[in-house]
Design an enzyme around this catalytic site. Structure first.
Site, mmCIF file in Angstrom:
data_model
loop_
_atom_site.group_PDB
_atom_site.id
_atom_site.type_symbol
_atom_site.label_atom_id
_atom_site.label_comp_id
_atom_site.label_asym_id
_atom_site.label_seq_id
_atom_site.Cartn_x
_atom_site.Cartn_y
_atom_site.Cartn_z
ATOM 1 N N SER A 64 -7.132 -1.759 7.751
ATOM 2 C CA SER A 64 -6.541 -1.596 6.416
ATOM 3 C C SER A 64 -5.098 -2.055 6.290
ATOM 4 O O SER A 64 -4.580 -2.123 5.176
ATOM 5 C CB SER A 64 -6.630 -0.141 5.979
ATOM 6 O OG SER A 64 -7.926 0.112 5.539
ATOM 7 N N LYS A 67 -4.492 -4.784 3.915
ATOM 8 C CA LYS A 67 -4.402 -4.567 2.460
ATOM 9 C C LYS A 67 -2.999 -4.877 1.930
ATOM 10 O O LYS A 67 -2.838 -5.277 0.784
ATOM 11 C CB LYS A 67 -4.795 -3.119 2.133
ATOM 12 C CG LYS A 67 -6.272 -2.823 2.434
ATOM 13 C CD LYS A 67 -6.590 -1.334 2.360
ATOM 14 C CE LYS A 67 -8.062 -1.060 2.665
ATOM 15 N NZ LYS A 67 -8.366 0.385 2.736
ATOM 16 N N VAL A 261 -7.815 1.882 10.431
ATOM 17 C CA VAL A 261 -8.669 2.661 11.331
ATOM 18 C C VAL A 261 -8.816 2.032 12.721
ATOM 19 O O VAL A 261 -9.408 2.635 13.611
ATOM 20 C CB VAL A 261 -10.079 2.959 10.753
ATOM 21 C CG1 VAL A 261 -10.005 3.901 9.567
ATOM 22 C CG2 VAL A 261 -10.818 1.688 10.412
HETATM 23 N N1 GLU Z 1 -12.603 -1.959 7.120
HETATM 24 C C1 GLU Z 1 -12.410 -0.536 7.016
HETATM 25 C C2 GLU Z 1 -13.323 0.013 5.965
HETATM 26 O O1 GLU Z 1 -13.435 -0.577 4.936
HETATM 27 C C3 GLU Z 1 -10.977 -0.285 6.693
HETATM 28 C C4 GLU Z 1 -10.642 1.163 6.650
HETATM 29 C C5 GLU Z 1 -9.279 1.475 7.194
HETATM 30 O O2 GLU Z 1 -8.723 0.788 8.021
HETATM 31 O O3 GLU Z 1 -8.758 2.483 6.772
HETATM 32 O O4 GLU Z 1 -13.942 1.013 6.124
#
Ligand code: GLU
Length: 316
Positions: A64, A67, A261
């Site tokens: 994430s 993002k 995560v």
């Molecule tokens: N690719 C992960 C998901 O969409 C990202 C979540 C994260 O890093 O918080 O679940």
């Protein structure tokens, strides 16, 4: 202030007995294979110095934290119109929650929860094939980190694609509200690849440096975003960067930050440095457990909290 190398060395030795604490994300099968007893940290300062410790050169899954960079691309592409599609308020819920979306008519709370990030990816995808959007993101990351060795881990992307039921639900739900303009499979194809970028702490700290330097790469003078935009991205990281743990992170660390995560966290000390920390074990709200502790120690030992007075070196 003690010199930064001895501060990061001190943090590493304080945390060594705790390596392996927390729980590695296992809802993405590829991430469940990562050895939890790893820890790395890198600090890139606005005057061009780099301080690293531990596994700072080991690539991990950005997840994430991507993002932040996709939001930067979307803002560059459509400007403030991003905010017609996604809000700017903390969510107070889990990263993959669907509950709020219905109440708020398909407009996600902020760009850093999954629904908001999927809407942002949809914006970046406009006018492109999914592969071209992935290429644009990868080039952007390599340019920011000044390192063409950065790659996307296809296995992680596939693993997410095979198990990303909630993300498909979020995307289709938004499409039902008219807030997704491309087919869910295309948007998520890009989203899973952006999350699957492999990056080291050193590369990530360098990539985030423009956020600490009023939107410019302080080493080349190259402008990535305006100073105002950099401040706003930092504000969103501070208020929304750690999901339902954002308030606690601001309370304990006091720096804009974004977690993933994969166990990474990018934190920004405006005017001073960009910091990347990585340790795969997560706390209950899905943020790196030791990474958060390390940043709390760093903020206390440097006096870098954004809430400290100007020039303050106050500790703890
Ligand atoms: N690719 C992960 C998901 O969409 C990202 C979540 C994260 O890093 O918080 O679940």
């Amino acid at each position: 202030m003690a010199d930064l190398q001895s501060i990061v060395d001190g943090i590493y030795s304080d945390l060594t007995p705790r390596l392996g604490e927390g729980k590695v994300a296992d809802y993405i099968p590829e991430l469940a294979k990562v050895d939890p007893k790893q820890f790395g940290m890198a600090i890139a300062t606005v005057d061009g110095q780099l301080f690293t410790v531990g596994d700072a050169a080991t690539p991990f899954s950005i997840q994430s934290i991507s993002k932040v960079f996709m939001l930067t691309l979307a803002l560059g592409k459509v400007g403030e119109a991003v905010w017609n599609r996604v809000g700017r308020e903390p969510s107070g819920s889990a990263f993959n929650s669907i509950v709020q979306l219905e109440h708020e008519h398909g407009i996600p709370r902020n760009p850093f929860i999954n629904a908001g990030a999927i809407a942002v990816t949809d914006i970046v995808l406009a006018g492109y094939q999914p592969k071209e959007a992935i290429g644009e993101y990868l080039r952007f990351m390599r340019m920011l980190a000044d390192d063409d060795a950065i790659t996307i881990d296809g296995k992680v992307a596939r693993s997410e694609n095979e198990t990303g039921y909630r993300n498909f639900a979020l995307a289709n739900f938004m499409r039902g509200f008219g807030n997704l303009h491309h087919p869910a499979e295309h948007v998520l194809g890009v989203y899973f690849h952006q999350c699957a970028l492999s990056i080291t702490c050193t590369q990530l700290a360098r990539a985030g440096l423009f956020l600490a330097a009023e939107g410019k790469n302080p080493l080349t003078g190259h402008s990535v975003v305006s100073a105002k935009r950099a401040r706003r991205i930092n504000a969103l990281m501070l208020t929304c960067g750690h999901y339902d743990g954002s308030g606690d992170f601001a309370f304990r660390v006091g720096l804009p930050g974004k977690s993933g995560v994969g166990g990474g966290i990018l934190a920004v000390a405006p005017g001073k440095a960009s910091i990347a920390v990585w340790s795969p074990g997560l706390n209950k709200v899905g943020n790196s457990l030791l990474g958060s502790v390390a940043l709390e120690m760093l903020a206390a030992r440097t006096g870098w909290s954004v809430f400290a007075g100007h020039g303050s070196e106050s500790r703890a």
